[in-house]
Design an enzyme around this catalytic site. Structure first.
Site, mmCIF file in Angstrom:
data_model
loop_
_atom_site.group_PDB
_atom_site.id
_atom_site.type_symbol
_atom_site.label_atom_id
_atom_site.label_comp_id
_atom_site.label_asym_id
_atom_site.label_seq_id
_atom_site.Cartn_x
_atom_site.Cartn_y
_atom_site.Cartn_z
ATOM 1 N N HIS A 1 0.841 -1.211 0.000
ATOM 2 C CA HIS A 1 0.000 0.000 0.000
ATOM 3 C C HIS A 1 0.871 1.254 0.000
ATOM 4 C CE1 HIS A 1 -2.965 -2.729 2.390
ATOM 5 N NE2 HIS A 1 -3.433 -2.637 1.155
ATOM 6 N N SER B 1 -2.832 -7.932 3.384
ATOM 7 C CA SER B 1 -3.081 -7.697 4.815
ATOM 8 C C SER B 1 -3.440 -9.014 5.498
ATOM 9 C CB SER B 1 -4.221 -6.696 4.997
ATOM 10 O OG SER B 1 -3.884 -5.458 4.421
ATOM 11 N N LYS C 1 -17.511 -7.521 11.388
ATOM 12 C CA LYS C 1 -17.076 -7.532 12.784
ATOM 13 C C LYS C 1 -15.677 -8.114 12.911
ATOM 14 C CE LYS C 1 -21.337 -7.307 15.327
ATOM 15 N NZ LYS C 1 -22.378 -7.502 14.307
ATOM 16 N N ARG D 1 -1.683 -6.386 -8.246
ATOM 17 C CA ARG D 1 -0.480 -7.145 -7.897
ATOM 18 C C ARG D 1 -0.184 -8.261 -8.881
ATOM 19 N NH1 ARG D 1 -2.719 -8.164 -1.971
ATOM 20 N NH2 ARG D 1 -4.477 -8.502 -3.362
#
Ligand code: PNS
Length: 170
Positions: free
Chosen positions: A21, A132, A45, A94
């Site tokens: 990023h 991530s 959540k 990517r």
């Protein structure tokens, strides 16, 4: 309205930000004089970091870069663009595996807002496998992510998973 009002928006979940990023943001500001990083507000959540934490990490990383502004957004990305009077969306590409999802999003965003134009940037090769999700998994299992995320992010990741595995005793 023209495409070239100098403003681009880089949206994402950034849970958390990694060097891929950072690399895309550094490339984007070489092209666009202003970049708004749009951090998607938590809808699931199961995000590791809250919206506020993800915005804070991004702001810490780009504190010295006046061309970068970090904001959170909720709802449709195209509404965030309109609010900012922006038309350009930056996304990182990517590998081929990113293509289908990115292509669908670019076309849907254009369908919803015909002025929207998605610009794809490719990160440095050494970051093309980074995500991530993988970063979180590696830290959760005790692996080393040095050089793959900003140092401040690594510290927060370690703290978060330490807390998860060693809950405070009463
Ligand atoms: O980092 P990510 O998770 O790949 O980013 C995805 C993101 C935030 C760009 C995308 O989920 C998004 O734009 N969400 C906002 C809701 C929206 O506009 N959905 C329709 C997009 S086609």
């Amino acid at each position: 309205m023209t495409l070239a009002n100098g403003l681009a928006v880089y949206p994402g979940s950034f849970d958390p930000i990694h060097m891929g990023h950072v690399d895309i943001i550094e490339r984007a500001v070489q092209i666009f004089p202003r970049l708004v990083v749009g951090v998607l507000e938590n809808i699931e959540k199961n995000a590791l970091f809250s919206t506020e934490e993800r915005v804070e990490m991004m702001r810490e990383q780009f504190a010295g870069e006046p061309a970068v502004e970090v904001r959170s957004f909720s709802g449709l990305l195209v509404n965030f663009l309109k609010e900012l009077d922006a038309t350009v969306i930056i996304r990182g590409m990517r590998a081929v595996s990113d293509f289908e999802y990115e292509f669908q999003m670019a076309l849907m965003n254009r369908r919803l807002y015909p002025h929207a134009e998605t610009v794809f940037l490719t990160p440095k090769e050494e970051y093309t496998y980074l995500s991530s999700r993988l970063v979180k998994e590696v830290v959760a299992l005790g692996g080393d992510v040095t050089g793959l995320v900003p140092e401040a992010v690594a510290a927060r990741l370690h703290a978060r998973y330490r807390k998860a595995t060693h809950p405070p005793t009463r």
